[in-house]
Design a protein around this motif. Structure first.
Motif, PDB file in Angstrom:
ATOM      1  N   ARG A 123       0.812  -1.220   0.000  1.00  0.00           N
ATOM      2  CA  ARG A 123       0.000   0.000   0.000  1.00  0.00           C
ATOM      3  C   ARG A 123       0.845   1.271   0.000  1.00  0.00           C
ATOM      4  NH1 ARG A 123      -4.460  -0.825   4.553  1.00  0.00           N
ATOM      5  NH2 ARG A 123      -4.268  -3.058   4.690  1.00  0.00           N
ATOM      6  N   THR A 124       2.131   1.131  -0.310  1.00  0.00           N
ATOM      7  CA  THR A 124       3.046   2.267  -0.274  1.00  0.00           C
ATOM      8  C   THR A 124       3.593   2.564  -1.658  1.00  0.00           C
ATOM      9  OG1 THR A 124       3.715   1.653   1.957  1.00  0.00           O
ATOM     10  CG2 THR A 124       5.169   3.144   0.779  1.00  0.00           C
ATOM     11  N   THR A 125       3.646   3.868  -1.995  1.00  0.00           N
ATOM     12  CA  THR A 125       4.284   4.339  -3.222  1.00  0.00           C
ATOM     13  C   THR A 125       5.331   5.363  -2.822  1.00  0.00           C
ATOM     14  OG1 THR A 125       2.309   4.003  -4.554  1.00  0.00           O
ATOM     15  CG2 THR A 125       3.952   5.515  -5.422  1.00  0.00           C
ATOM     16  N   ILE A 126       6.552   5.167  -3.286  1.00  0.00           N
ATOM     17  CA  ILE A 126       7.631   6.106  -3.014  1.00  0.00           C
ATOM     18  C   ILE A 126       8.011   6.765  -4.317  1.00  0.00           C
ATOM     19  CG2 ILE A 126      10.041   6.318  -2.305  1.00  0.00           C
ATOM     20  CD1 ILE A 126       9.574   4.074  -0.344  1.00  0.00           C
ATOM     21  N   GLU A 127       8.052   8.101  -4.307  1.00  0.00           N
ATOM     22  CA  GLU A 127       8.481   8.860  -5.473  1.00  0.00           C
ATOM     23  C   GLU A 127       9.800   9.523  -5.137  1.00  0.00           C
ATOM     24  OE1 GLU A 127       5.638  11.192  -7.510  1.00  0.00           O
ATOM     25  OE2 GLU A 127       4.035   9.743  -7.180  1.00  0.00           O
ATOM     26  N   GLY A 128      10.846   9.143  -5.837  1.00  0.00           N
ATOM     27  CA  GLY A 128      12.191   9.636  -5.561  1.00  0.00           C
ATOM     28  C   GLY A 128      13.150   8.471  -5.427  1.00  0.00           C
ATOM     29  N   ASP A 129      14.436   8.794  -5.390  1.00  0.00           N
ATOM     30  CA  ASP A 129      15.461   7.757  -5.298  1.00  0.00           C
ATOM     31  C   ASP A 129      15.487   7.136  -3.909  1.00  0.00           C
ATOM     32  OD1 ASP A 129      16.036   8.495  -7.854  1.00  0.00           O
ATOM     33  OD2 ASP A 129      17.940   9.466  -7.388  1.00  0.00           O
ATOM     34  N   VAL A 130      15.773   5.838  -3.859  1.00  0.00           N
ATOM     35  CA  VAL A 130      15.886   5.107  -2.600  1.00  0.00           C
ATOM     36  C   VAL A 130      17.311   4.589  -2.500  1.00  0.00           C
ATOM     37  CG1 VAL A 130      15.099   3.117  -1.282  1.00  0.00           C
ATOM     38  CG2 VAL A 130      13.467   4.423  -2.644  1.00  0.00           C
ATOM     39  N   ARG A 131      18.011   4.958  -1.428  1.00  0.00           N
ATOM     40  CA  ARG A 131      19.361   4.468  -1.160  1.00  0.00           C
ATOM     41  C   ARG A 131      19.290   3.591   0.076  1.00  0.00           C
ATOM     42  NH1 ARG A 131      22.737   7.356  -4.386  1.00  0.00           N
ATOM     43  NH2 ARG A 131      21.930   9.334  -5.131  1.00  0.00           N
ATOM     44  N   PHE A 132      19.928   2.421   0.014  1.00  0.00           N
ATOM     45  CA  PHE A 132      19.807   1.477   1.123  1.00  0.00           C
ATOM     46  C   PHE A 132      21.071   0.650   1.280  1.00  0.00           C
ATOM     47  CE2 PHE A 132      18.944  -1.153  -2.458  1.00  0.00           C
ATOM     48  CZ  PHE A 132      19.272  -2.441  -2.083  1.00  0.00           C
ATOM     49  N   SER A 133      21.184   0.025   2.441  1.00  0.00           N
ATOM     50  CA  SER A 133      22.183  -1.013   2.679  1.00  0.00           C
ATOM     51  C   SER A 133      21.466  -2.105   3.454  1.00  0.00           C
ATOM     52  CB  SER A 133      23.378  -0.462   3.461  1.00  0.00           C
ATOM     53  OG  SER A 133      22.965   0.000   4.719  1.00  0.00           O
ATOM     54  N   LEU A 140      19.208   2.369  -5.227  1.00  0.00           N
ATOM     55  CA  LEU A 140      20.661   2.260  -5.228  1.00  0.00           C
ATOM     56  C   LEU A 140      21.166   1.706  -3.910  1.00  0.00           C
ATOM     57  CD1 LEU A 140      21.266   5.841  -6.653  1.00  0.00           C
ATOM     58  CD2 LEU A 140      21.328   3.716  -7.938  1.00  0.00           C
ATOM     59  N   ALA A 141      21.970   0.673  -3.985  1.00  0.00           N
ATOM     60  CA  ALA A 141      22.601   0.113  -2.790  1.00  0.00           C
ATOM     61  C   ALA A 141      23.843   0.933  -2.466  1.00  0.00           C
ATOM     62  CB  ALA A 141      22.980  -1.340  -3.018  1.00  0.00           C
ATOM     63  N   GLU A 142      24.151   1.002  -1.190  1.00  0.00           N
ATOM     64  CA  GLU A 142      25.341   1.703  -0.733  1.00  0.00           C
ATOM     65  C   GLU A 142      26.573   1.020  -1.316  1.00  0.00           C
ATOM     66  OE1 GLU A 142      27.053   1.852   3.590  1.00  0.00           O
ATOM     67  OE2 GLU A 142      25.241   3.095   3.450  1.00  0.00           O
ATOM     68  N   GLU A 143      27.516   1.816  -1.832  1.00  0.00           N
ATOM     69  CA  GLU A 143      28.715   1.240  -2.440  1.00  0.00           C
ATOM     70  C   GLU A 143      29.521   0.461  -1.417  1.00  0.00           C
ATOM     71  OE1 GLU A 143      31.243   3.268  -5.158  1.00  0.00           O
ATOM     72  OE2 GLU A 143      29.668   4.717  -5.601  1.00  0.00           O
ATOM     73  N   GLY A 144      30.031  -0.681  -1.838  1.00  0.00           N
ATOM     74  CA  GLY A 144      30.845  -1.513  -0.975  1.00  0.00           C
ATOM     75  C   GLY A 144      30.048  -2.392  -0.022  1.00  0.00           C
ATOM     76  N   SER A 145      28.726  -2.256  -0.023  1.00  0.00           N
ATOM     77  CA  SER A 145      27.910  -3.083   0.879  1.00  0.00           C
ATOM     78  C   SER A 145      27.582  -4.410   0.203  1.00  0.00           C
ATOM     79  CB  SER A 145      26.620  -2.351   1.252  1.00  0.00           C
ATOM     80  OG  SER A 145      25.760  -2.258   0.130  1.00  0.00           O
ATOM     81  N   ASP A 146      27.063  -5.333   0.998  1.00  0.00           N
ATOM     82  CA  ASP A 146      26.625  -6.629   0.479  1.00  0.00           C
ATOM     83  C   ASP A 146      25.099  -6.645   0.483  1.00  0.00           C
ATOM     84  OD1 ASP A 146      27.221  -9.122  -0.603  1.00  0.00           O
ATOM     85  OD2 ASP A 146      27.060 -10.118   1.331  1.00  0.00           O
ATOM     86  N   ALA A 147      24.506  -5.572  -0.025  1.00  0.00           N
ATOM     87  CA  ALA A 147      23.065  -5.340   0.046  1.00  0.00           C
ATOM     88  C   ALA A 147      22.282  -6.306  -0.834  1.00  0.00           C
ATOM     89  CB  ALA A 147      22.748  -3.905  -0.349  1.00  0.00           C
ATOM     90  N   VAL A 148      21.042  -6.560  -0.404  1.00  0.00           N
ATOM     91  CA  VAL A 148      20.127  -7.430  -1.139  1.00  0.00           C
ATOM     92  C   VAL A 148      18.838  -6.661  -1.394  1.00  0.00           C
ATOM     93  CG1 VAL A 148      18.810  -9.581  -1.099  1.00  0.00           C
ATOM     94  CG2 VAL A 148      21.035  -9.477   0.001  1.00  0.00           C
TER      95      VAL A 148
END
Length: 159
Positions: A23-33, A47-55
């Motif tokens: 039920r959620t809509t996000i407008e804009g870039d998402v950066r995560f780890s 976008l995953a954080e650089e150097g992380s082992d993100a999934v």
């Protein structure tokens, strides 16, 4: 004795720190780890954080309209944009990608669809760089054109 063994995903079974619900809509870039699970809609880059082992996991009800860049990506929903997976990409049976896919290692189930190019990248570090001026297929086309021009006058025959 000759039964099929079901392949298990390599990394996606870990904990997911963030959930974007249906039920959620996000407008804009998402950066995560860490882990990001998407059941909702994202309109922007993921976008995953650089150097992380993100999934990143996009479920069958999830949708991303924008580019994705992460080391480990599991898709069972819809992506309208390019996908950059530097380590492992898994496309489940209901995955639908409208864009090019840049991967190091890919696992694709029957039923998954990609409407774009599949480009294998051996160097995973170069996949996460979003500011590339030229893409591999553009470089390939330039080299083919220059080869055609050099051999075009004598029909490719040399003496």
């Amino acid at each position: 004795m000759f039964g099929k063994k079901k392949a298990k995903p390599r990394r996606a079974t870990g904990n997911f720190d963030t959930l974007i619900s249906s039920r959620t809509t996000i407008e804009g870039d998402v950066r995560f780890s860490g882990g990001l699970h998407v059941d909702g809609h994202i309109r922007g880059k993921v976008l995953a954080e650089e150097g992380s082992d993100a999934v990143l996991r996009v479920s069958e009800v999830g949708e991303v309209t924008g580019d994705i860049s992460a080391p480990h990506v599991v898709i069972n929903g819809t992506v309208n944009g390019d996908v950059y997976a530097s380590a492992h990409l898994e496309l489940a049976e209901k995955a639908a990608i409208n864009g090019s896919v840049y991967y190091n290692l890919i696992q694709m189930a029957m039923g998954a669809s990609v409407n774009g190019n599949l480009v294998h990248q051996r160097e995973p570090s170069g996949l996460l760089t979003q500011d590339k001026v030229s893409r591999p297929e553009a470089d390939r086309n330039l080299s083919v054109e220059s080869a055609d021009e050099s051999s075009g006058q004598d029909g490719g025959k040399s003496e």
